[in-house]
Structures are given as C-alpha cells and as structure tokens.
Enzyme design. Structure first.
Site, PDB file in Angstrom:
ATOM      1  N   ASP A   1      14.708   2.499  -9.616  1.00  0.00           N
ATOM      2  CA  ASP A   1      15.394   3.400  -8.691  1.00  0.00           C
ATOM      3  C   ASP A   1      16.194   4.438  -9.476  1.00  0.00           C
ATOM      4  O   ASP A   1      17.249   4.132 -10.023  1.00  0.00           O
ATOM      5  CB  ASP A   1      16.315   2.564  -7.787  1.00  0.00           C
ATOM      6  CG  ASP A   1      17.177   3.434  -6.888  1.00  0.00           C
ATOM      7  OD1 ASP A   1      16.802   4.604  -6.649  1.00  0.00           O
ATOM      8  OD2 ASP A   1      18.213   2.926  -6.414  1.00  0.00           O
TER       9      ASP A   1
ATOM     10  N   ASN B   1      17.449   7.415  -8.248  1.00  0.00           N
ATOM     11  CA  ASN B   1      18.488   8.197  -7.552  1.00  0.00           C
ATOM     12  C   ASN B   1      19.494   7.333  -6.796  1.00  0.00           C
ATOM     13  O   ASN B   1      20.161   7.801  -5.876  1.00  0.00           O
ATOM     14  CB  ASN B   1      17.846   9.237  -6.620  1.00  0.00           C
ATOM     15  CG  ASN B   1      17.147   8.552  -5.447  1.00  0.00           C
ATOM     16  OD1 ASN B   1      16.890   7.341  -5.496  1.00  0.00           O
ATOM     17  ND2 ASN B   1      16.843   9.299  -4.407  1.00  0.00           N
TER      18      ASN B   1
ATOM     19  N   ASP C   1      19.545   4.829  -4.531  1.00  0.00           N
ATOM     20  CA  ASP C   1      19.605   4.527  -3.093  1.00  0.00           C
ATOM     21  C   ASP C   1      19.012   3.145  -2.804  1.00  0.00           C
ATOM     22  O   ASP C   1      18.781   2.785  -1.658  1.00  0.00           O
ATOM     23  CB  ASP C   1      18.895   5.612  -2.263  1.00  0.00           C
ATOM     24  CG  ASP C   1      17.398   5.673  -2.570  1.00  0.00           C
ATOM     25  OD1 ASP C   1      16.933   4.952  -3.487  1.00  0.00           O
ATOM     26  OD2 ASP C   1      16.688   6.440  -1.896  1.00  0.00           O
TER      27      ASP C   1
ATOM     28  N   ASP D   1      11.387   4.769  -6.982  1.00  0.00           N
ATOM     29  CA  ASP D   1      10.892   6.105  -6.640  1.00  0.00           C
ATOM     30  C   ASP D   1      10.053   6.695  -7.776  1.00  0.00           C
ATOM     31  O   ASP D   1       9.930   6.103  -8.856  1.00  0.00           O
ATOM     32  CB  ASP D   1      12.073   7.027  -6.293  1.00  0.00           C
ATOM     33  CG  ASP D   1      13.251   6.810  -7.234  1.00  0.00           C
ATOM     34  OD1 ASP D   1      13.006   6.811  -8.455  1.00  0.00           O
ATOM     35  OD2 ASP D   1      14.393   6.613  -6.774  1.00  0.00           O
TER      36      ASP D   1
ATOM     37  N   ASP E   1      -3.582   4.911  -5.234  1.00  0.00           N
ATOM     38  CA  ASP E   1      -4.131   3.990  -4.248  1.00  0.00           C
ATOM     39  C   ASP E   1      -4.643   4.844  -3.093  1.00  0.00           C
ATOM     40  O   ASP E   1      -3.884   5.635  -2.524  1.00  0.00           O
ATOM     41  CB  ASP E   1      -3.011   3.055  -3.767  1.00  0.00           C
ATOM     42  CG  ASP E   1      -3.493   1.650  -3.537  1.00  0.00           C
ATOM     43  OD1 ASP E   1      -4.513   1.503  -2.844  1.00  0.00           O
ATOM     44  OD2 ASP E   1      -2.854   0.708  -4.034  1.00  0.00           O
TER      45      ASP E   1
ATOM     46  N   ASP F   1      -8.401   1.034  -1.502  1.00  0.00           N
ATOM     47  CA  ASP F   1      -7.863  -0.076  -0.725  1.00  0.00           C
ATOM     48  C   ASP F   1      -8.872  -0.598   0.297  1.00  0.00           C
ATOM     49  O   ASP F   1      -9.540   0.189   0.977  1.00  0.00           O
ATOM     50  CB  ASP F   1      -6.616   0.452   0.005  1.00  0.00           C
ATOM     51  CG  ASP F   1      -5.872  -0.625   0.735  1.00  0.00           C
ATOM     52  OD1 ASP F   1      -5.365  -1.535   0.066  1.00  0.00           O
ATOM     53  OD2 ASP F   1      -5.796  -0.566   1.979  1.00  0.00           O
TER      54      ASP F   1
ATOM     55  N   GLU G   1     -11.164  -2.400  -4.070  1.00  0.00           N
ATOM     56  CA  GLU G   1     -10.649  -3.736  -3.781  1.00  0.00           C
ATOM     57  C   GLU G   1     -11.636  -4.386  -2.832  1.00  0.00           C
ATOM     58  O   GLU G   1     -11.803  -3.928  -1.701  1.00  0.00           O
ATOM     59  CB  GLU G   1      -9.277  -3.645  -3.106  1.00  0.00           C
ATOM     60  CG  GLU G   1      -8.725  -5.013  -2.755  1.00  0.00           C
ATOM     61  CD  GLU G   1      -7.718  -5.000  -1.607  1.00  0.00           C
ATOM     62  OE1 GLU G   1      -6.869  -5.900  -1.575  1.00  0.00           O
ATOM     63  OE2 GLU G   1      -7.795  -4.104  -0.735  1.00  0.00           O
TER      64      GLU G   1
ATOM     65  N   HIS H   1       0.019  -7.133  -6.268  1.00  0.00           N
ATOM     66  CA  HIS H   1       1.173  -7.093  -5.356  1.00  0.00           C
ATOM     67  C   HIS H   1       0.947  -7.891  -4.076  1.00  0.00           C
ATOM     68  O   HIS H   1       1.835  -7.947  -3.236  1.00  0.00           O
ATOM     69  CB  HIS H   1       1.456  -5.623  -5.002  1.00  0.00           C
ATOM     70  CG  HIS H   1       0.326  -5.005  -4.217  1.00  0.00           C
ATOM     71  ND1 HIS H   1      -0.938  -4.841  -4.753  1.00  0.00           N
ATOM     72  CD2 HIS H   1       0.243  -4.561  -2.938  1.00  0.00           C
ATOM     73  CE1 HIS H   1      -1.736  -4.316  -3.837  1.00  0.00           C
ATOM     74  NE2 HIS H   1      -1.040  -4.134  -2.734  1.00  0.00           N
ATOM     75  N   ASP H   2      -0.226  -8.457  -3.904  1.00  0.00           N
ATOM     76  CA  ASP H   2      -0.527  -9.228  -2.690  1.00  0.00           C
ATOM     77  C   ASP H   2      -0.517 -10.735  -2.924  1.00  0.00           C
ATOM     78  O   ASP H   2      -0.850 -11.494  -2.023  1.00  0.00           O
ATOM     79  CB  ASP H   2      -1.919  -8.843  -2.148  1.00  0.00           C
ATOM     80  CG  ASP H   2      -1.958  -7.434  -1.612  1.00  0.00           C
ATOM     81  OD1 ASP H   2      -0.915  -6.946  -1.129  1.00  0.00           O
ATOM     82  OD2 ASP H   2      -3.029  -6.799  -1.678  1.00  0.00           O
TER      83      ASP H   2
END
Ligand code: GLC
Ligand code: CA
Length: 593
Positions: A48, A50, A52, A56, A125, A230, A286, A361-362
């Site tokens: 991150d 910035n 928040d 990003d 992706d 994807d 994928e 990530h799954d």
C-alpha cells in the site's frame, strides 16, 4: 534466442538442433516466456503506497527493486480494472479503466515502463467469461428482451415445476447455489457460474468475441506482454438439461456442463489468430480442475494454435485436506504428487510448454498445505527445488518465497472472499448446530488465506501499510517477513533467489530450462527424484518428502558437483546419500550404468 529468425532460413540449424535433443516442433516454438520466471501479484494485498490500507499499483512500482532482486522477470498481476469488487476485481465493470483504489491509467503506464526498464514483462489477468452486473452491457442487457445487448449474456426463461417457476436447470455454481439468477425486469434467468454479481458472457455472440478482441488489443497496444486468461475453460455450455443429482444437493456442481466443451477451442483459435499470434504475446489459460492432460494439450500443445500454456490444478489435491480438520494431521500423498507432476511433464515433453506453480490466490498457502509445520524451512526449500528444477516456466505466488502461512481464522466476519462466506453458509446449513465446524471447514480451504497482507517487515501491519489494512494481516509477520529473510543467507527467500539465478543465469540454464525429464523410483514414497538431461549435462534432483532420515542409492552415478542443496552439507557414504528430513539436493552427474 532465435526468436526473430524466419523458419526457412533456419532449416539447417533446426536439423542440427533436432538431432541433438529435441523435436523440431518444440524447437520452433522457442519463446521468451519459456526462459522467464514469473511472480504472481494480488494487488490488494501486495503493498500500500498511499496509506489507505489497500495495496495499489504504485505499491507494485515501489517494490520492483525487490522483485528484480528476487530475480523474477515476468509479473502476472491479478485484476485491477474498475470493479465493484464483489470478487476482488474478477467482476469487471470497465475493462478500460483502473479501479480507483488501485490507482490510475497513468500508474499503469508507469508500471509497464519501469518494469520494462528492468527487463520485467507484465502479464495482465484477462477476465473474459463474465463481467460485473454493473458493467454497462449488463445494465442494458437486463432492461428488455429486445435490447441490443440482450444477447451479450446467457438468458433463459424459467421452468414450471408443479406450478412454480424455477431455474431453467438444476446446475450449481462454483460459489454455491444455482448457476442461474432470477432477474425481475424481464422475468427470466441469467447464467452465472460464479457469483450473482458476475453474469456469464455469451461467447456464441460474435459481438462479444469482437469486444474481447478489442479489449485485449487495447492493453497490448499499451505495452503489456500478455495475459493470464481467467476461467478460460468455461466459455461454452452444454445443452440446458438437468445435471444428474444423487439427491444430496439441490444444485449439483457438474463441471462438465460448462467446462472444456468443444466451442471453447474455436473461440481460442479465433483469439490466437486475431490477437495472440500477431502480437506474439504470452497467453496462459486457467483451466479448471476437470481438464485432463489431453485437453491441456488441446489448449496449449504447440500444434493447437490456441494458448501458450495452461495452469492446471491436479497437483493441488494430493493430500488429505478433505478428510481432516486438524492442520497438524495433513499428510501429503507423495506418490500421487509425483505421478501428477510426472504425467504432465511427460505428456508435454515435446508437445507443449507448462507453467510450474504450486498454488495461487485461490488456494490455501503452500506452507500450510504441503509444508511441514515441524520443519518449515527445510520442507519449503525442498518444495521449491522440486518444482523449480522441472521443465516449464515457474511462477511464485506472492509471499510463497518467504513461507507465508494460512491465517488463524476465529470468526466468520474475518472472511472477505465471497466464496469463503458462501462455503461457511453451506456447511452451516448442513449442520446448523455446529458453527465451529463450519468455520473450520470454510477456513481451511478459504481463498482469504492467500490474500493476507504481504509481510514486508517486522513492523506494524507487517510493513504492508501504515494504516490498518483492508484485508487481514497474519500476526506471524513478526517471524516471517521479507526484511529478515533478505539479510539471512540461509533463508527461504535466498533459496528461491538461488533457484532463479541457476535457471536464468548459470551454466545450467539450458538443462534446467529445456532438458528432458525422467522420474526415477516411481514407487518410492519417501523420495521424489528425477533426472534432467540436455546434451552432455545431466542433473539428478533428489527431494526427500520424509520426516525421518533416509538414504538414496547413488551407485548409478558419478557425482560431478552439487548444484544446490537446502542443507549446510550433504553426506555420501558407500554409494548412498544419507538424507536428513526434507533434504533436497541437486547434483550434476555422469550416468555410469
Ligand atoms: C478464477 C480466478 C478466481 C475468480 C474466478 C472468477 O478462478 O482465479 O479468483 O474468483 O476465476 O473470475
Ligand atoms: Ca493504497
């Protein structure tokens, strides 16, 4: 190396190359992405910049030096397009814009430029099976049956059963419930094999195909180097007839109703002709768990003219995760794992190219799935070696290189992922009196495990952000973090670094990248051993999957040198190497028998 030469002028070299070690076919396909090492970034939890609490694009730019230091030269970045974030960006609202929380188009340009300056390729992706229900096409499509965009999605009237209107078929969706969603304005159903906020596109419609060609070209013209595509195996549907049900599920999930059907190949050939080939970009599909090796070859064999490679998931299920809720009782089915890896390696040997990845990530984290909690460092280094020494293009999932683990979930409110929440609900409906069990079941497979904040340092929030992150932070950042590992020569990070260095820049580049593969001792449940051969070079890759000391017979080899090991030293006596738990060692050898 011969990328720019015309095939005809190369015939002489080809013949030589042919007789040396490989078929002409595979040689002719020699591409930059075969010599790359990839790294997958989940932007929301990477860094991150910035403050928040959300990762990003500037965060990725900020960490390019880190990625260059690790040695990777290809980034697969999960979606950052404009999206209402029902599925963290896989529900795209605008394919041509960046989600505000991730940054701006200027950031994308800067990222591409700065990555390219470092020789790092950018792979986006590409989500083409569905859009967000907030995409303007869908907003139009649902308005009326004669809307020009109606046919962009898959609509069907309901079925009347005993006087009541129900879904057109009983098909279940990946994220639970029906694969159809009722929509009031036109009193009909649209198909959604993921969440109800992700309506499926109708690929039979040529306008949809053209829109997708246009989207892909726009990003390639901007300078990206290719796509991870994807859910690509789902672009075609079987006839709308009920799936066979054993009665236990109202909406049985029958993959075959929407996976790997023949028309998908027509669509991919079209994309190849109009986009992938002219741009000479990489296209990595994928393909869902039901894709066989044969269908993998149909998608990405050198002769298929569809995709460059496909991620398959066969090696994800080689343990007893579905039988135990106790992470300490997880056990790897080593024979199954060896068989799965080897069957793909053999099938693709001269016919295609494979990406090499453990998980993404799954899935739950590698450390918590195949790593041994008693021997984390040794087992994770061994797993890295076992994968990175194979033929293919390795991909590291963010945090894997430092051994990040699953998250210790204690409450359902900690889930962010739409499918984890649905999964919890599913288990709770089955056993309403046991919410603890439902939580455990959902937690151990939860995709949120892989999406916790990247652990950069032993600092508040793991150094990911200066404010509380939107996604979870695993409290073990105090022990597992980048900063500590970079400075520790014996860390997991430095082991990954060395593996990448060997593949990309050492004298072993050719044998690691292009060498043939042969599994040895198929029935040995303790060791995963294979040979890589290229011209005169032979590597013997020995990986112990055992918690106990073991030995392995070396009498067929003369050891020339040790290429990499995960221990301080190795121990050979009278033709045997004596291996410590999870020891892994790669030797350059001469075969003597
Ligand atoms: C793929 C993605 C996953 C996403 C799904 C729907 O499987 O990897 O994260 O939820 O497609 O787009
Ligand atoms: Ca941010």
């Amino acid at each position: 190396m011969f990328d720019n030469m015309k095939p005809l002028t190369l015939s002489f070299v080809c013949i030589m190359y042919d007789t040396m070690f490989m078929s002409k076919e595979s040689y002719m396909q020699h591409k930059w992405w075969m010599e790359s090492v990839g790294y997958q970034i989940y932007p929301k939890s990477f860094f991150d910049a910035n403050h928040d609490g959300i990762g990003d694009l500037q965060g990725i730019i900020r960490q390019l030096d880190y990625l260059e230091g690790l040695g990777v030269n290809l980034l697969w970045i999960c979606p950052f397009y404009d999206s209402p974030m029902d599925d963290n960006g896989y529900d795209v609202r605008n394919f041509f814009d960046v989600s505000k929380e991730f940054g701006t188009m200027d950031d994308v340009h800067e990222l591409i430029q700065k990555a390219h300056e470092k020789g790092i390729k950018i792979v986006l992706d590409f989500v083409l099976n569905h859009t967000s229900d907030e995409h303007p096409w869908f907003i139009e499509s649902r308005k009326s049956k004669d809307n020009p965009y109606r046919d962009y999605y898959i609509w069907h009237d309901g079925k009347i059963v005993d006087g009541t209107k129900v879904e057109p078929t009983n098909w279940g969706s990946f994220f639970g419930g029906s694969a159809w969603q009722y929509d009031e304005p036109t009193d009909s159903y649209y198909m959604k094999i993921f969440s109800k906020k992700m309506p499926d596109l109708n690929w039979k419609n040529e306008s949809v195909q053209q829109e997708m060609v246009n989207i892909a070209k726009t990003w390639l013209d901007m300078g990206v180097d290719g796509f991870r595509i994807d859910a690509v195996s789902h672009l075609d549907r079987a006839p709308f007839e009920d799936a066979i049900s054993d009665g236990t599920e109202k909406y049985p999930l029958d993959w075959f109703k929407f996976s790997n059907l023949p028309k998908v190949h027509d669509y991919l050939k079209m994309l190849n002709q109009s986009v992938f080939k002219p741009y000479d970009c990489v296209a990595i599909g994928e393909v869902g768990g039901s894709a066989s090796i044969d269908s993998g070859l149909l998608y990405s064999g050198f002769d298929s003219h569809e995709l460059s490679m496909v991620f398959n998931f066969d090696h994800n299920w080689c343990n007893n995760l579905h039988e135990t809720l106790n992470p300490k009782k997880l056990k790897t089915d080593v024979l199954a794992l060896k068989r799965v890896f080897s069957s793909w390696q053999y099938a693709f040997e001269s016919k295609g190219w494979l990406p090499l990845n453990w998980l993404n990530h799954d899935q739950p984290r590698l450390a918590s799935q195949y790593g041994d909690y008693k021997y984390p460092l040794a087992s994770l280094k061994m797993l890295a070696t076992a994968l990175h020494m194979m033929r293919g293009t390795p991909f590291i999932y963010q945090g894997e290189e430092i051994g990040m683990t699953n998250f210790p979930f204690e409450d359902v409110d900690q889930f962010n992922d739409v499918s984890s929440i649905a999964n919890y609900q599913y288990h709770l409906n089955k056993e309403p009196d046991d919410p603890v069990k439902a939580l455990k079941k959902a937690a151990q497979r939860s995709r949120d495990n892989a999406r916790t904040a990247m652990q950069w340092a032993n600092e508040l929030y793991g150094g990911f952000s200066s404010v509380e992150p939107m996604l979870l932070v695993n409290p073990n950042y105090r022990k597992i973090n980048v900063e500590d590992q970079i400075h520790d020569p014996s860390s997991l990070f430095n082991h990954y670094h060395k593996l990448i260095e060997l593949r990309r820049h050492s004298a072993y580049h050719d044998v690691i990248t292009f060498g043939s593969y042969e599994m040895l001792d198929e029935k040995d449940p303790d060791h995963y051993v294979y040979l890589r051969r290229y011209q005169d070079d032979v590597l013997l890759v020995i990986n112990s999957f055992s918690r106990k000391p073991t030995r392995y017979d070396l009498s067929s080899y003369e050891i020339i040198e040790c290429v990499i090991t995960n221990m301080k030293r190795y121990h050979i006596k009278k033709n045997y190497i004596y291996l410590k738990p999870y020891e892994s060692v790669v030797f350059k050898v001469k075969e003597t028998l």
